[in-house]
Design an enzyme around this catalytic site. Structure first.
Site, PDB file in Angstrom:
ATOM      1  N   GLU A   1       0.801  -1.228   0.000  1.00  0.00           N
ATOM      2  CA  GLU A   1       0.000   0.000   0.000  1.00  0.00           C
ATOM      3  C   GLU A   1       0.835   1.279   0.000  1.00  0.00           C
ATOM      4  O   GLU A   1       0.731   2.125   0.896  1.00  0.00           O
ATOM      5  CB  GLU A   1      -0.944   0.016   1.199  1.00  0.00           C
TER       6      GLU A   1
ATOM      7  N   GLU B   1      -5.440  -8.579   0.826  1.00  0.00           N
ATOM      8  CA  GLU B   1      -6.068  -8.285   2.123  1.00  0.00           C
ATOM      9  C   GLU B   1      -7.541  -7.990   1.899  1.00  0.00           C
ATOM     10  O   GLU B   1      -7.892  -7.277   0.941  1.00  0.00           O
ATOM     11  CB  GLU B   1      -5.475  -7.033   2.801  1.00  0.00           C
TER      12      GLU B   1
HETATM   13  C1  GBH Z   1      -4.568  -2.068   5.548  1.00  0.00           C
HETATM   14  O1  GBH Z   1      -4.668  -0.734   5.190  1.00  0.00           O
HETATM   15  C2  GBH Z   1      -3.155  -2.336   6.010  1.00  0.00           C
HETATM   16  O2  GBH Z   1      -2.356  -2.856   4.955  1.00  0.00           O
HETATM   17  C3  GBH Z   1      -3.069  -3.271   7.191  1.00  0.00           C
HETATM   18  O3  GBH Z   1      -1.787  -3.228   7.738  1.00  0.00           O
HETATM   19  C4  GBH Z   1      -4.149  -2.932   8.187  1.00  0.00           C
HETATM   20  O4  GBH Z   1      -4.052  -3.699   9.355  1.00  0.00           O
HETATM   21  C5  GBH Z   1      -5.483  -3.143   7.517  1.00  0.00           C
HETATM   22  O5  GBH Z   1      -5.601  -2.267   6.449  1.00  0.00           O
HETATM   23  C6  GBH Z   1      -6.685  -2.906   8.419  1.00  0.00           C
HETATM   24  O6  GBH Z   1      -6.733  -1.604   8.883  1.00  0.00           O
HETATM   25  O7  GBH Z   1     -12.888   6.341   5.057  1.00  0.00           O
HETATM   26  O8  GBH Z   1     -11.656   7.497   6.768  1.00  0.00           O
HETATM   27  O9  GBH Z   1     -12.354   5.247   7.157  1.00  0.00           O
HETATM   28  C7  GBH Z   1      -5.945  -0.316   4.769  1.00  0.00           C
HETATM   29  C8  GBH Z   1      -5.940   1.175   4.737  1.00  0.00           C
HETATM   30  C9  GBH Z   1      -8.291   1.363   5.203  1.00  0.00           C
HETATM   31  C10 GBH Z   1      -7.012   3.216   4.420  1.00  0.00           C
HETATM   32  C11 GBH Z   1      -9.559   2.140   4.933  1.00  0.00           C
HETATM   33  C12 GBH Z   1      -8.276   3.973   4.176  1.00  0.00           C
HETATM   34  C13 GBH Z   1     -10.562   4.286   4.869  1.00  0.00           C
HETATM   35  C14 GBH Z   1     -10.418   5.643   5.474  1.00  0.00           C
HETATM   36  N1  GBH Z   1      -7.211   1.775   4.351  1.00  0.00           N
HETATM   37  N2  GBH Z   1      -9.320   3.549   5.088  1.00  0.00           N
HETATM   38  S1  GBH Z   1     -11.934   6.230   6.156  1.00  0.00           S
END
Ligand code: GBH
Length: 453
Positions: free
Chosen positions: A172, A355
């Site tokens: 990511e 994931e």
């Molecule tokens: C993953 O990132 C990671 O790779 C992992 O390490 C982590 O544990 C996993 O997610 C779970 O969190 O609309 O404001 O809620 C995901 C990252 C998740 C970033 C969803 C944006 C939405 C932002 N993304 N998030 S919001």
């Protein structure tokens, strides 16, 4: 939630991988053990502690000391694939070229244990845990870090490469650049448009250099990378929100896939990456890959926000999707949509979901829910939409659930529980949830039917 569907009701063609994903910093703990160096996330947790619940990853799941038991858990439920990351500061404590033999010994043991259980390793090189010593020299805002990643890849391939059939360079890139260097909610807590796009470009460059280094290493493993890809939707139809969403889409999806597949940046962000690009970078970034991992959780809703870099920010979801406790909408059709669009535009050789998962919140007095039918429903719905994409020609070769264990959730500390297996905070005992058994049964039913095909 409906009762869990029959695990034998999922039909995937031969050659499909069912697995689980994790990352080093989120589960290993043992941050001071055996000569490990400090990472930017140790700084984030301690100097000062910036997690929303005040928790750190010093112990996390203590996977460093309980690894054999955790690998047994994966294999015993019938899963044959495991995606994990290696901790750069555990292997090269000061970010330089001096290896830490005890760190290498840990990943030696992990690989041997996986192979002895018949589990195929998918090894991520960089899941956000940069050695602090490199951050002290500017981290990803310093072009030199891209070359340090390539050295790290080469050294790792030399030491472990004989047992790694699947390399994944990055996790990511877009999230690390935006949330870690633009918004400052993640380590290294830098902010602003310049840091955001400077880091993004150097991450893309480092990814290209590391792919080249792995190809040159002689490792027989296939080489790929992992991107967070989600459809980006404006929070409202207003022109300002629409522009904000288009801009974030260019930075989040296009800003990673375009350089990788085409050597360019989307027009909406190229003014911001241009100051950091040098001649030759386009060719370095555009490396052929064997497989592309997609992390998908939900659609992203974006709105105009003058207080944030590029006048945009996460906004409310105005659509009637149900939300889960982790706060994100449940939109399995968004997975189908993004896979179709990536297939149409970039035509990757093959893709897999690296994931996808469901969180429950901080447990109340009753503890973490173990009869987690909502998580089962979430996974089942995503498997159905994944299958639909495959039926329409998207070349998907696997699905990895996030995650085996409840673990450290970055800036949110230990607030969200994504595991198929709970971890008792007092004893660190592993407690399988219903989803662990159900998802294992899906994998076992698949293996049984694939053999008959
Ligand atoms: C993953 O990132 C990671 O790779 C992992 O390490 C982590 O544990 C996993 O997610 C779970 O969190 O609309 O404001 O809620 C995901 C990252 C998740 C970033 C969803 C944006 C939405 C932002 N993304 N998030 S919001």
């Amino acid at each position: 939630d409906p009762p869990p569907p029959d695990p034998a009701s999922f039909h995937f063609p031969p050659g499909f991988a069912f697995g689980v994903s994790s990352s080093a910093y989120q589960i290993e703990g043992a941050v001071h053990a055996d000569g490990r160096g400090t990472s930017i996330w140790d700084e984030f947790c301690h100097n000062p502690c910036r997690t929303t619940d005040g928790k750190t990853a010093d112990i996390a799941d203590d996977h460093y000391h309980r690894m054999p038991e955790d690998v047994e858990l994966i294999g015993d439920t019938g899963l044959r694939h495991y995606r994990f990351s290696i901790g750069w500061p555990r292997l090269f404590p000061d970010g330089g070229s001096k290896p830490n033999p005890k760190g290498f010994a840990f990943y030696d043991r992990l690989l041997d244990k996986l192979l002895s259980k018949g589990i195929t390793p998918w090894m991520t090189l960089y899941h956000w845990d940069l050695p602090q010593a490199l951050q002290d020299k500017g981290g990803w805002t310093n072009r030199d870090t891209a070359y340090r990643l390539a050295d790290f890849a080469a050294a790792t391939a030399h030491a472990l490469g004989d047992r790694v059939p699947n390399w994944l360079v990055m996790n990511e890139t877009a999230v690390h650049a935006y949330i870690g260097h633009g918004l400052g909610y993640h380590a290294p807590a830098l902010t602003g448009v310049n840091n955001w796009f400077c880091a993004l470009h150097h991450l893309n460059l480092g990814q290209g250099l590391a792919i080249q280094a792995l190809r040159a290493s002689g490792s027989k493993g296939r080489v790929g990378t992992v991107a967070a890809c989600e459809p980006v939707i404006p929070s409202s139809p207003s022109p300002q929100d629409v522009l904000a969403a288009q801009t974030l889409d260019a930075a989040w999806n296009g800003g990673v896939l375009e350089p990788l597949f085409e050597g360019t940046y989307p027009e909406l962000i190229s003014p911001y990456t241009a100051p950091y690009e040098r001649s030759g970078d386009a060719a370095t970034m555009a490396q052929p890959i064997d497989m592309l991992g997609i992390n998908y959780y939900s659609r992203l809703y974006i709105e105009h926000n003058q207080a944030r870099p590029l006048n945009l920010f996460f906004g409310p979801n105005k659509h009637p999707s149900p939300y889960y406790a982790g706060g994100w909408p449940i939109e399995p059709d968004g997975m189908y949509e993004i896979l179709k669009s990536i297939q149409n535009r970039y035509k990757p050789r093959e893709m897999f979901i690296s994931e996808n998962g469901y969180a429950t919140g901080t447990p109340d007095a009753g503890g973490v829910p173990l009869d987690d039918v909502s998580r089962i429903s979430y996974i089942a719905q995503h498997l159905r939409f994944l299958r639909k994409a495959m039926e329409e020609g998207v070349n998907m070769k696997g699905y990895f659930a996030w995650s085996l264990l409840d673990g450290f959730e970055w800036n949110d500390g230990m607030k969200w529980h994504f595991g198929l297996v709970a971890v008792d905070p007092a004893t660190l005992k592993r407690i399988p949830k219903r989803s662990y058994h159900w998802y294992g049964a899906v994998a076992r039913a698949y293996e049984a039917s694939a053999i008959q095909v």
